[in-house]
Design a protein around this motif. Sequence first.
Motif, short mmCIF file in Angstrom:
data_model
loop_
_atom_site.label_atom_id
_atom_site.label_comp_id
_atom_site.label_asym_id
_atom_site.label_seq_id
_atom_site.Cartn_x
_atom_site.Cartn_y
_atom_site.Cartn_z
N GLN A 87 0.82 -1.21 0.00
CA GLN A 87 0.00 0.00 0.00
C GLN A 87 0.85 1.27 0.00
O GLN A 87 0.33 2.37 -0.01
CB GLN A 87 -0.91 0.01 1.23
CG GLN A 87 -1.97 -1.06 1.22
CD GLN A 87 -2.79 -1.04 2.50
OE1 GLN A 87 -3.29 0.01 2.91
NE2 GLN A 87 -2.91 -2.19 3.14
N GLY A 88 2.18 1.10 0.04
CA GLY A 88 3.08 2.25 -0.02
C GLY A 88 3.58 2.75 1.32
O GLY A 88 4.25 3.78 1.38
N TYR A 89 3.29 2.03 2.39
CA TYR A 89 3.77 2.43 3.72
C TYR A 89 5.14 1.83 3.96
O TYR A 89 5.44 0.72 3.53
CB TYR A 89 2.82 1.96 4.83
CG TYR A 89 1.46 2.60 4.76
CD1 TYR A 89 1.28 3.91 5.16
CD2 TYR A 89 0.36 1.89 4.30
CE1 TYR A 89 0.03 4.51 5.10
CE2 TYR A 89 -0.89 2.48 4.24
CZ TYR A 89 -1.05 3.79 4.64
OH TYR A 89 -2.27 4.37 4.57
N GLU A 90 5.96 2.57 4.69
CA GLU A 90 7.26 2.05 5.11
C GLU A 90 7.11 1.48 6.51
O GLU A 90 6.57 2.14 7.40
CB GLU A 90 8.31 3.16 5.11
CG GLU A 90 9.69 2.70 5.53
CD GLU A 90 10.68 3.84 5.63
OE1 GLU A 90 11.77 3.58 6.17
OE2 GLU A 90 10.38 4.96 5.19
N THR A 91 7.55 0.25 6.69
CA THR A 91 7.46 -0.39 8.00
C THR A 91 8.85 -0.79 8.46
O THR A 91 9.77 -0.94 7.66
CB THR A 91 6.57 -1.64 7.97
OG1 THR A 91 7.11 -2.57 7.03
CG2 THR A 91 5.15 -1.30 7.59
N PHE A 92 8.99 -0.97 9.75
CA PHE A 92 10.24 -1.47 10.33
C PHE A 92 9.87 -2.46 11.42
O PHE A 92 9.17 -2.12 12.37
CB PHE A 92 11.08 -0.33 10.90
CG PHE A 92 12.33 -0.79 11.58
CD1 PHE A 92 13.27 -1.57 10.92
CD2 PHE A 92 12.57 -0.45 12.90
CE1 PHE A 92 14.41 -2.01 11.56
CE2 PHE A 92 13.71 -0.87 13.54
CZ PHE A 92 14.64 -1.66 12.88
N LEU A 93 10.33 -3.69 11.24
CA LEU A 93 10.06 -4.76 12.19
C LEU A 93 11.39 -5.34 12.63
O LEU A 93 11.98 -6.17 11.93
CB LEU A 93 9.18 -5.84 11.55
CG LEU A 93 8.85 -7.06 12.40
CD1 LEU A 93 8.14 -6.66 13.68
CD2 LEU A 93 7.98 -8.02 11.60
#
Length: 121
Positions: free
Chosen positions: A25-31
């Motif tokens: 969806q175009g979101y940047e995530t960090f896990l």
Amino acid sequence: MSKEWFVLQFKPNSHHQAAKNLNQQGYETFLPFHKTTSRKASKFISSIQPLFPGYMFITFDKTKTEWHKINNTYGVSRLVTFNSNLKSIPTKFVNDLIKRYDTSGNLLPKKKLKKGDEVTV
């Protein structure tokens, strides 16, 4: 306003699915992950687990994003709010955490302290 980091709670065992769907969806995530060792019977088993079980970080501009849609993403439980208000976390905290990981997502070892190094407790 620019992008800010927020905390997102994902559904049990759905961290990969949630990150994949949010990234699409175009979101940047960090896990962030870390290596754990546990004992089962007489064997020691190593595995990679989320550093903050059940939670990941996501960045977006909350003034330009319909962030309620994030809560409806497959694998996502909810964005963490306080008194029903979405609150960001310090960007420095997440950026410093990201610096502790290599490009493969592995946690880098802590730097060894030397005599004369300044520390904050």
